[in-house]
Scaffold this active site. Structure first.
Site, PDB file in Angstrom:
ATOM      1  N   GLU A  61       0.830  -1.212   0.000  1.00 34.19           N
ATOM      2  CA  GLU A  61       0.000   0.000   0.000  1.00 34.19           C
ATOM      3  C   GLU A  61       0.858   1.254   0.000  1.00 34.19           C
ATOM      4  O   GLU A  61       0.598   2.203  -0.753  1.00 34.19           O
ATOM      5  CB  GLU A  61      -0.913   0.035   1.238  1.00 34.19           C
ATOM      6  CG  GLU A  61      -1.863  -1.121   1.338  1.00 34.19           C
ATOM      7  CD  GLU A  61      -1.339  -2.262   2.218  1.00 34.19           C
ATOM      8  OE1 GLU A  61      -2.159  -2.858   2.934  1.00 34.19           O
ATOM      9  OE2 GLU A  61      -0.123  -2.550   2.181  1.00 34.19           O
ATOM     10  N   CYS A  89      -2.779  -3.046   7.345  1.00 35.74           N
ATOM     11  CA  CYS A  89      -2.334  -3.012   8.737  1.00 35.74           C
ATOM     12  C   CYS A  89      -2.553  -1.608   9.305  1.00 35.74           C
ATOM     13  O   CYS A  89      -3.007  -0.700   8.606  1.00 35.74           O
ATOM     14  CB  CYS A  89      -0.854  -3.382   8.819  1.00 35.74           C
ATOM     15  SG  CYS A  89       0.242  -2.116   8.134  1.00 35.74           S
TER      16      CYS A  89
END
Length: 171
Positions: A61, A89
């Protein structure tokens, strides 16, 4: 404001994230991939590079968002969607929130580290100044299978290595 994508677009863009995940797996990285989409076009791509670079920040990401920031010349991505194969996360959810991404589509849940639904709900927390529209389970079976196959192979290699060390010790 959430951008409406067709089911075909969602499937296509998640397919691109899965393609990125496979590139990570081919390098021996945990197979997680991501793409950032703006105005219907991919403006950022990324896959895990933590092991190769020995840098805990090198998540799919983060790499995809950084590329989109550079391409669009802005740290803000208020019209963008992120497609990622695994639930983000805590670090990545914070980055998504900070860059004002509008929508997140993810494949597999991460019960041990997910900060979108599993452990925390960072992206939809109304105490924060920006909330993100989230769609989970996109091509979940494929994303989950990539991870299962990867970790099965890791366990198999470790077992073979232990056996070889034991044999070497006995000889």
């Amino acid at each position: 404001m959430s951008t409406e994508l067709t089911p075909e677009q969602i499937d296509y863009f998640m397919g691109q994230a899965l393609y990125e995940a496979r590139k990570a797996g081919a390098l021996g990285e945990v197979p997680i991939g991501a793409v950032v989409v703006n105005d219907g076009e991919i403006v950022g791509r990324g896959f895990n590079l933590r092991e190769r670079l020995q840098d805990g920040t090198q998540h799919a990401e983060l790499l995809a968002i950084s590329e989109a920031n550079r391409l669009l010349h802005s740290w803000r991505l208020p019209e963008a969607q992120l497609f990622v194969t695994l639930e983000p996360c805590l670090m990545c959810a914070g980055l998504i929130q900070q860059t004002r991404i509008t929508d997140v589509y993810y494949g597999a849940e991460d019960p041990k580290g997910g900060a979108v639904h599993s452990l925390y709900q960072v992206l939809e927390d109304e105490r924060l100044n920006h909330q993100v529209h989230v769609v989970s389970g996109v091509r979940q079976d494929e994303a989950s299978q990539l991870l299962k196959d990867f970790f099965k192979a890791v366990r198999k290699r470790r077992k073979a290595q232990k056996r070889a060390e034991k044999e070497a010790k006995n000889n």
